[in-house]
Write an enzyme that holds these catalytic residues in place. Structure first.
Site, PDB file in Angstrom:
ATOM      1  N   LYS A   1       0.825  -1.229   0.000  1.00  0.00           N
ATOM      2  CA  LYS A   1       0.000   0.000   0.000  1.00  0.00           C
ATOM      3  C   LYS A   1       0.848   1.263   0.000  1.00  0.00           C
ATOM      4  CE  LYS A   1      -0.437  -0.311   4.950  1.00  0.00           C
ATOM      5  NZ  LYS A   1       0.238  -1.584   5.062  1.00  0.00           N
TER       6      LYS A   1
ATOM      7  N   LYS B   1      -4.512   3.654   2.759  1.00  0.00           N
ATOM      8  CA  LYS B   1      -5.588   2.883   2.112  1.00  0.00           C
ATOM      9  C   LYS B   1      -6.664   3.829   1.609  1.00  0.00           C
ATOM     10  CE  LYS B   1      -4.421  -0.963   5.118  1.00  0.00           C
ATOM     11  NZ  LYS B   1      -4.615  -1.516   6.455  1.00  0.00           N
TER      12      LYS B   1
HETATM   13  N1  HSE Z   1      -1.484  -2.860  10.241  1.00  0.00           N
HETATM   14  C1  HSE Z   1      -2.624  -3.090   9.409  1.00  0.00           C
HETATM   15  C2  HSE Z   1      -3.858  -3.306  10.270  1.00  0.00           C
HETATM   16  C3  HSE Z   1      -2.491  -4.255   8.495  1.00  0.00           C
HETATM   17  O1  HSE Z   1      -3.771  -3.303  11.491  1.00  0.00           O
HETATM   18  O2  HSE Z   1      -4.922  -3.434   9.702  1.00  0.00           O
HETATM   19  C4  HSE Z   1      -1.614  -3.961   7.316  1.00  0.00           C
HETATM   20  O3  HSE Z   1      -2.155  -2.950   6.533  1.00  0.00           O
END
Ligand code: HSE
Length: 433
Positions: A106, A206
């Site tokens: 990402k 994201k």
């Molecule tokens: N660290 C992220 C989460 C997962 O806790 O959803 C990887 O994107």
């Protein structure tokens, strides 16, 4: 042409290992669906002995990335080493060599998506990244294909599992922030430096990817108003519950035809009956509103070895089909619209505000008068009754511009009866306009 599709893998960690195992486990079905065998041939990683001990002698292992990137036999390069560099450079090199590229990265897609798509376009190749957003949840493919005919009005998502786990624990067990963070770290959900998750930065990356696809605009990190969950206390969750809300860290992207696009990541109160309110634990969900589909929600595990491998292998199969059918580069870069970002001050939404105040006559009236002077209309008030001590005063406003709310808060901050502004949480409630 070979009678199989050759895949080179960069990175054999958690997700890479999942991809290897999934390709092995469902090999026959995958071959039947694609029309040719998908053969993982070379794996690039740091430790040859460790890789061969873990995955056996069916593969060629290398510590030299060029063995994969420059191998003319390899059709698809799968990048799963993570972080921006050198992953971005490796993907550029693979695309320049005419290979199909699949990634779950990402960071690279959020920051260098346009660059990669430009190179892919020049070389008539595909770059696919379903695993980059919400691990196992199919959301990129549906937005690019099945929902492509929609004008997307908004997206709201729980796109970070760590913070959703933490807020769920605070909600269900009344745990405080520090205790739940320690527990999440002990269980391996949260990193030892949890900033990317709790500070909202992982969710923001994201959000950048989702908003760019949804609104056909090249959104970047600086367009996102990012607020983490650090100031949310168990008492805010309790007050929210009394007001009929759940607290979630939401990525919210809205396209207002007049004011432009607003994108934020912030702790948000949503009505308990909203479908996102019941998404708990490490689950992620993305709630999309489009002009044809109406409202749709995508739910699943947003991280983890096999959920993410599910998305990555799905992309490998799609890249292989495009290759076999001589139809590569079918879905290219679609950010054709000029970017129009709504300035954060013009954003209009209700807010929850918790103030710590002196508990004496006239305090509520003084605070209400400040809100009134800045056209901030109050919808609900909760006041604790611990006479003689500092008390909590909780307000939920009607929808108000961020500029007006900011002015009111600046005045409140220096009001002698206000000890401190303890917490501010956005409210998303269609019944509170
Ligand atoms: N660290 C992220 C989460 C997962 O806790 O959803 C990887 O994107």
């Amino acid at each position: 042409m070979k009678d199989y599709i050759s895949v080179g893998l960069l990175g054999s960690g958690t997700v890479g290992g999942g991809v290897i195992k999934l390709l092995e486990k469902n090999a026959e079905m995958i071959t039947r669906k694609v029309g040719k065998e998908i053969k993982l041939t070379k794996i690039f990683g740091r430790n040859l002995e460790k890789m061969s001990a873990a995955y056996g002698d069916a593969y060629e292992y290398t510590t030299n990335v060029d063995d994969v990137l420059n191998d003319p036999e390899i059709d698809i390069v799968v990048e799963l080493i993570g972080r921006e560099h050198p992953a971005m450079e490796y993907m550029c090199q693979a695309l320049e060599n005419g290979k199909q590229v699949v990634t779950a990265n990402k960071d690279v897609i959020a920051h260098y998506g346009k660059k990669l798509f430009d190179i892919a376009g020049k070389h008539n190749a595909d770059i696919m990244f379903e695993g980059a957003v919400c691990g196992g949840i199919p959301i990129i493919g549906p937005m690019k294909s099945s929902m492509a005919a929609n004008e997307i009005h908004s997206i709201m998502g729980i796109v970070n599992g760590t913070t959703n786990y933490m807020l769920s624990k605070m909600t269900d067990e009344g745990m405080d922030y520090a205790t739940v963070l320690k527990e999440a770290q002990d269980k391996g959900y949260a990193e030892s430096d949890p900033t990317a998750d709790v500070g909202g930065f992982d969710a923001a990356r994201k959000a950048v990817i989702l908003a760019s696809i949804a609104f056909n605009m090249a959104i970047s990190m600086k367009d996102v108003d990012i607020n983490g969950i650090e100031s949310v206390d168990a008492c805010d969750i309790e007050y929210a519950s009394r007001l009929g809300y759940a607290v979630k860290l939401l990525a919210i992207a809205k396209n207002d035809p007049e004011n432009g696009v607003s994108i934020s990541v912030s702790p948000t109160m949503i009505p308990k009956k909203h479908p996102l309110a019941s998404v708990s634990g490490a689950y992620n969900a993305v709630y999309v509103n489009g002009d044809a589909i109406g409202e749709a929600m995508f739910l699943g595990l947003g991280a983890g070895r096999f959920p993410t491998a599910s998305s990555v292998v799905g992309d490998i199969m799609e890249a292989a089909r495009n290759l076999i059918n001589n139809d590569k580069g079918r879905i290219g870069y679609a950010c054709y619209k000029e970017k129009k970002i709504c300035s954060p001050e013009n954003n209009v939404f209700p807010s929850y505000i918790r103030l710590s105040v002196l508990d004496k006559p006239g305090v509520l009236a003084a605070i209400a008068s400040v809100f009134g002077s800045q056209s901030v209309s109050i919808r609900n008030v909760i006041q604790t009754n611990e006479r003689g001590k500092t008390a909590d005063l909780v307000f939920v406003t009607h929808a108000v511009s961020a500029a007006n709310l900011k002015m009111a808060l600046q005045i409140l901050e220096v009001l002698p009866v206000v000890d401190k502004i303890s917490c501010i949480i956005r409210v998303e409630d269609s019944s509170n306009g």
